[in-house]
Enzyme design. Structure first.
Site, PDB file in Angstrom:
ATOM      1  N   SER A  20       0.829  -1.118   0.014  1.00  0.00           N
ATOM      2  CA  SER A  20       0.115   0.046  -0.189  1.00  0.00           C
ATOM      3  C   SER A  20       0.995   1.106   0.016  1.00  0.00           C
ATOM      4  O   SER A  20       0.628   2.168  -0.639  1.00  0.00           O
ATOM      5  CB  SER A  20      -0.851  -0.129   1.115  1.00  0.00           C
ATOM      6  OG  SER A  20      -1.942  -0.932   1.286  1.00  0.00           O
ATOM      7  N   HIS A  54      -5.152   5.620   8.736  1.00  0.00           N
ATOM      8  CA  HIS A  54      -4.703   5.668   7.352  1.00  0.00           C
ATOM      9  C   HIS A  54      -5.354   6.927   6.887  1.00  0.00           C
ATOM     10  O   HIS A  54      -4.342   7.532   6.003  1.00  0.00           O
ATOM     11  CB  HIS A  54      -5.205   4.442   6.690  1.00  0.00           C
ATOM     12  CG  HIS A  54      -4.486   3.066   7.102  1.00  0.00           C
ATOM     13  ND1 HIS A  54      -4.425   2.057   6.424  1.00  0.00           N
ATOM     14  CD2 HIS A  54      -3.559   2.815   7.874  1.00  0.00           C
ATOM     15  CE1 HIS A  54      -3.702   1.094   6.838  1.00  0.00           C
ATOM     16  NE2 HIS A  54      -3.135   1.472   7.988  1.00  0.00           N
ATOM     17  N   GLU A  66     -15.511   5.495  -0.129  1.00  0.00           N
ATOM     18  CA  GLU A  66     -15.830   4.332   0.483  1.00  0.00           C
ATOM     19  C   GLU A  66     -16.249   3.544  -0.261  1.00  0.00           C
ATOM     20  O   GLU A  66     -17.777   3.939  -0.792  1.00  0.00           O
ATOM     21  CB  GLU A  66     -16.323   4.513   1.812  1.00  0.00           C
ATOM     22  CG  GLU A  66     -15.242   5.093   2.869  1.00  0.00           C
ATOM     23  CD  GLU A  66     -15.708   5.031   4.303  1.00  0.00           C
ATOM     24  OE1 GLU A  66     -16.816   4.217   4.485  1.00  0.00           O
ATOM     25  OE2 GLU A  66     -15.310   5.933   5.063  1.00  0.00           O
TER      26      GLU A  66
END
Length: 179
Positions: A20, A54, A66
């Protein structure tokens, strides 16, 4: 690393491999507006804390969307001038598995949405096939579905990078030229 990204990049690796962070670096290096499409769902306090951490680490330079289930709809809202990070395909697949959806149909919808996306997209995914064979049918079904999804993503992607211990290894294509 600076430069432009191909239409689709897959960054794959094990848990806590650095995939990531590497994907975020690729997106940031483009200098384009950054869109982060999150697939995690906050089922407990630990996950809520992780998500909040995060978000804070990425900062205000990222637009976060989201999309725990409808990733194709989230991809359809992107602008051509953005760089998009989908983190991650593994949680997205888990959400569909737990919802008892048709995984092959959802994967086909995702691939079509990625191909149609007007902005370059980096998809982060876990490599789940390097461990032991799971001891239950649900876990084996997930591992197999994740492996098939990763293969489909890699076949479609112009750039595929695996990250191991924080170190990227290009499997397909080439990284953008540093300037």
């Amino acid at each position: 690393m600076t430069g432009s990204l191909p239409p689709l990049t897959l960054v794959v690796g094990g848990a806590r491999s650095g995939k990531s962070a590497f994907a975020e670096q690729l997106v940031t290096a483009t200098g384009r507006p950054r869109r982060y499409i999150a697939t995690a769902e906050a089922w407990d306090d630990e996950m809520r804390d992780r998500i909040a951490r995060h978000l804070a680490q990425r900062g205000a330079a990222w637009t976060t969307v989201e999309a725990p289930l409808d990733l194709p709809a989230a991809l359809a809202t992107t602008r051509p001038d953005e760089s998009v990070l989908v983190d991650c395909a593994t949680l997205w697949l888990t959400n569909h598995l737990l919802a008892d959806h048709d995984l092959a149909a959802e994967a086909a919808r995702l691939i079509a949405a990625l191909v149609a996306c007007p902005a370059p997209v980096i998809v982060v995914s876990n490599e789940t096939g390097w461990g032991i064979v799971p001891d239950n049918a649900l876990a084996r079904r997930f591992r197999d579905a994740q492996g098939r999804l990763n293969q489909r993503l890699a076949a479609e992607a112009q750039l595929v990078v695996t990250v191991i211990a924080g170190l990227p290894l290009v499997l397909k294509g080439s990284l953008p030229d540093p300037k």
